[in-house]
Scaffold this motif. Sequence first.
Motif, PDB file in Angstrom:
ATOM      1  N   GLY A 134       8.215   9.250  -2.968  1.00 55.46           N
ATOM      2  CA  GLY A 134       7.623   9.569  -4.270  1.00 55.46           C
ATOM      3  C   GLY A 134       7.788  11.030  -4.616  1.00 55.46           C
ATOM      4  O   GLY A 134       8.026  11.392  -5.779  1.00 55.46           O
ATOM      5  N   LEU A 135       7.700  11.885  -3.601  1.00 56.74           N
ATOM      6  CA  LEU A 135       7.861  13.322  -3.800  1.00 56.74           C
ATOM      7  C   LEU A 135       9.298  13.661  -4.186  1.00 56.74           C
ATOM      8  O   LEU A 135       9.544  14.500  -5.064  1.00 56.74           O
ATOM      9  N   THR A 136      10.264  13.003  -3.535  1.00 55.08           N
ATOM     10  CA  THR A 136      11.668  13.292  -3.834  1.00 55.08           C
ATOM     11  C   THR A 136      12.088  12.726  -5.181  1.00 55.08           C
ATOM     12  O   THR A 136      12.829  13.365  -5.927  1.00 55.08           O
ATOM     13  N   VAL A 137      11.607  11.516  -5.511  1.00 57.87           N
ATOM     14  CA  VAL A 137      11.934  10.925  -6.815  1.00 57.87           C
ATOM     15  C   VAL A 137      11.355  11.779  -7.943  1.00 57.87           C
ATOM     16  O   VAL A 137      11.932  11.869  -9.036  1.00 57.87           O
ATOM     17  N   ALA A 138      10.228  12.433  -7.674  1.00 60.51           N
ATOM     18  CA  ALA A 138       9.646  13.331  -8.680  1.00 60.51           C
ATOM     19  C   ALA A 138      10.626  14.438  -9.050  1.00 60.51           C
ATOM     20  O   ALA A 138      10.679  14.860 -10.209  1.00 60.51           O
ATOM     21  N   ALA A 195       0.826  -1.208   0.000  1.00 61.27           N
ATOM     22  CA  ALA A 195       0.000   0.000   0.000  1.00 61.27           C
ATOM     23  C   ALA A 195       0.859   1.255   0.000  1.00 61.27           C
ATOM     24  O   ALA A 195       0.457   2.297  -0.545  1.00 61.27           O
ATOM     25  N   LEU A 196       2.046   1.175   0.590  1.00 65.56           N
ATOM     26  CA  LEU A 196       2.945   2.327   0.605  1.00 65.56           C
ATOM     27  C   LEU A 196       3.410   2.677  -0.805  1.00 65.56           C
ATOM     28  O   LEU A 196       3.694   3.840  -1.101  1.00 65.56           O
ATOM     29  N   LEU A 197       3.495   1.668  -1.682  1.00 68.53           N
ATOM     30  CA  LEU A 197       3.859   1.929  -3.077  1.00 68.53           C
ATOM     31  C   LEU A 197       2.793   2.775  -3.758  1.00 68.53           C
ATOM     32  O   LEU A 197       3.109   3.701  -4.508  1.00 68.53           O
ATOM     33  N   ALA A 198       1.519   2.456  -3.493  1.00 66.08           N
ATOM     34  CA  ALA A 198       0.428   3.246  -4.065  1.00 66.08           C
ATOM     35  C   ALA A 198       0.490   4.690  -3.591  1.00 66.08           C
ATOM     36  O   ALA A 198       0.276   5.627  -4.374  1.00 66.08           O
ATOM     37  N   LEU A 199       0.797   4.889  -2.310  1.00 69.86           N
ATOM     38  CA  LEU A 199       0.920   6.242  -1.769  1.00 69.86           C
ATOM     39  C   LEU A 199       2.113   6.967  -2.392  1.00 69.86           C
ATOM     40  O   LEU A 199       2.048   8.163  -2.686  1.00 69.86           O
ATOM     41  N   ALA A 200       3.215   6.228  -2.616  1.00 70.96           N
ATOM     42  CA  ALA A 200       4.406   6.837  -3.213  1.00 70.96           C
ATOM     43  C   ALA A 200       4.157   7.223  -4.665  1.00 70.96           C
ATOM     44  O   ALA A 200       4.643   8.265  -5.130  1.00 70.96           O
ATOM     45  N   ILE A 201       3.410   6.391  -5.410  1.00 68.08           N
ATOM     46  CA  ILE A 201       3.068   6.735  -6.806  1.00 68.08           C
ATOM     47  C   ILE A 201       2.242   8.021  -6.843  1.00 68.08           C
ATOM     48  O   ILE A 201       2.464   8.905  -7.672  1.00 68.08           O
ATOM     49  N   SER A 202       1.300   8.125  -5.929  1.00 66.79           N
ATOM     50  CA  SER A 202       0.479   9.337  -5.840  1.00 66.79           C
ATOM     51  C   SER A 202       1.353  10.545  -5.522  1.00 66.79           C
ATOM     52  O   SER A 202       1.193  11.624  -6.120  1.00 66.79           O
ATOM     53  N   ALA A 203       2.283  10.374  -4.578  1.00 70.23           N
ATOM     54  CA  ALA A 203       3.185  11.460  -4.207  1.00 70.23           C
ATOM     55  C   ALA A 203       4.070  11.871  -5.376  1.00 70.23           C
ATOM     56  O   ALA A 203       4.387  13.055  -5.550  1.00 70.23           O
ATOM     57  N   PHE A 204       4.455  10.890  -6.202  1.00 70.64           N
ATOM     58  CA  PHE A 204       5.265  11.177  -7.393  1.00 70.64           C
ATOM     59  C   PHE A 204       4.512  12.102  -8.342  1.00 70.64           C
ATOM     60  O   PHE A 204       5.066  13.086  -8.846  1.00 70.64           O
ATOM     61  N   GLY A 205       3.239  11.793  -8.588  1.00 68.29           N
ATOM     62  CA  GLY A 205       2.437  12.643  -9.463  1.00 68.29           C
ATOM     63  C   GLY A 205       2.259  14.045  -8.897  1.00 68.29           C
ATOM     64  O   GLY A 205       2.389  15.043  -9.614  1.00 68.29           O
ATOM     65  N   ILE A 206       1.986  14.126  -7.589  1.00 66.00           N
ATOM     66  CA  ILE A 206       1.788  15.429  -6.945  1.00 66.00           C
ATOM     67  C   ILE A 206       3.072  16.248  -6.996  1.00 66.00           C
ATOM     68  O   ILE A 206       3.056  17.451  -7.298  1.00 66.00           O
ATOM     69  N   VAL A 240       0.694  14.020 -16.556  1.00 70.40           N
ATOM     70  CA  VAL A 240       0.489  14.035 -15.107  1.00 70.40           C
ATOM     71  C   VAL A 240      -0.922  13.558 -14.754  1.00 70.40           C
ATOM     72  O   VAL A 240      -1.120  12.827 -13.772  1.00 70.40           O
ATOM     73  N   ALA A 241      -1.905  13.933 -15.571  1.00 75.59           N
ATOM     74  CA  ALA A 241      -3.274  13.445 -15.358  1.00 75.59           C
ATOM     75  C   ALA A 241      -3.318  11.927 -15.499  1.00 75.59           C
ATOM     76  O   ALA A 241      -4.020  11.238 -14.736  1.00 75.59           O
ATOM     77  N   ALA A 242      -2.553  11.383 -16.447  1.00 79.75           N
ATOM     78  CA  ALA A 242      -2.487   9.928 -16.613  1.00 79.75           C
ATOM     79  C   ALA A 242      -1.850   9.270 -15.386  1.00 79.75           C
ATOM     80  O   ALA A 242      -2.293   8.201 -14.943  1.00 79.75           O
ATOM     81  N   ILE A 243      -0.822   9.917 -14.834  1.00 82.54           N
ATOM     82  CA  ILE A 243      -0.211   9.405 -13.606  1.00 82.54           C
ATOM     83  C   ILE A 243      -1.244   9.393 -12.479  1.00 82.54           C
ATOM     84  O   ILE A 243      -1.288   8.471 -11.658  1.00 82.54           O
ATOM     85  N   GLY A 244      -2.096  10.418 -12.448  1.00 82.46           N
ATOM     86  CA  GLY A 244      -3.155  10.473 -11.447  1.00 82.46           C
ATOM     87  C   GLY A 244      -4.099   9.277 -11.554  1.00 82.46           C
ATOM     88  O   GLY A 244      -4.516   8.696 -10.549  1.00 82.46           O
TER      89      GLY A 244
END
Length: 402
Positions: free
Chosen positions: A135-139, A4-15, A163-167
Amino acid sequence: MPLALLALAISAFGIGTTEFVMMGLLPNVANDLGTSVPTAGYLVSAYALGVVIGAPLLTALGSRIPRKRMLLLMMAVFTAGNLASALAPNFGLLIAGRLLAGLPHGAFFGVGAVVAARLVREGRQARAVATMFLGLTVANIVGVPAATLLGQHLGWRATFLVVAAIGLIAMASLAKLVPHVPRDEQSGVKHELRALGNRQVLLGLLTAVFGFAGVFAVYSYLASMMTKVTGFSEGTVPVVLALFGIGMTLGALAAGPLTDRALRPTLYGSLAALAVALVAFHFTVHVQWAALVTVVVLGAVGFMTTTPLQMLVMNKAEHAPTLASASNHSAFNLANAGGAWLGGVAIAAHWGWTSPTLVGAVLAVVGLAIAVTAGLLDRTPTRSRIVAASDDKVRHEPARLG
């Protein structure tokens, strides 16, 4: 660590990608929409304003919505905001799209941090929160440079479509991987607001405003410093920004276990190291190799402050941590705006392009002073209290919506 942390990190990457990519696309947007670059800069401010407004407002409105559903709703708003930005026919509607994209930022991270902490056992919660922030830092290492190049070659609208697709990918990941997380029995707007009034929570938010402003006093003008003072070409700037992102990632990796072990010492140490690094940068910026090393260090010690601050306000808010956690991101965005403004004031006063480094150091010291004062006033141990009695239910219940 749970998937589940991966899903949160993917979201953070997009943000993280949509938050910072606009800085590199301002000339493209200005040329396409027939406005000046300074005016286009309002697009950065519009996003930050959205974060400041949306973090407390959406968190309060969604206080009784199940946390998984709230995460999905926030990513839906984020995706809609980026799609609206991509399709905006004029500057005014692009401003509106950026504001909409920023609204769920703080609320998502506020709820996401609580969910991340409740997915792991006590003693590993800061590491879980730091994993989401990766995810935020990798972005900043991959997402922002790649999105900037895409915008420069295919147009800035293509960037926001991606970015919308990443969302959408993030929403699918959240729906599949994040389990149902029960709300606190006492959850509600009044309970959350009462927790936000805790003196330690307010001091933590104030620490974030001043301490992190020290980072943005320099980061906002890093490209100009590198070209006008250090002597790098404009083509090297993306590499410099990527190095800063690498530093941020290293800081996030270190902050998790350090915060789990000793929260306040980690916060004190990172703020003190930030002040020292900013003063050092005032001198190393004149030497290319030394400047690059210092940029990495600045990214690391600057981002090391985020996890302990996030955990501090969550812990001190006790059974109503969500609004405090979200408001922490409003504080970070106030730091963004305030640090950039004060750094600009110093430059406008003809103190030189390196003056923001000293302004940032002063802000970091003020943040440290507030943090130490809060520690001296704290009569209760700073330990994790955000794992509810329903821990086993959170970890072992099959993933389902809501």
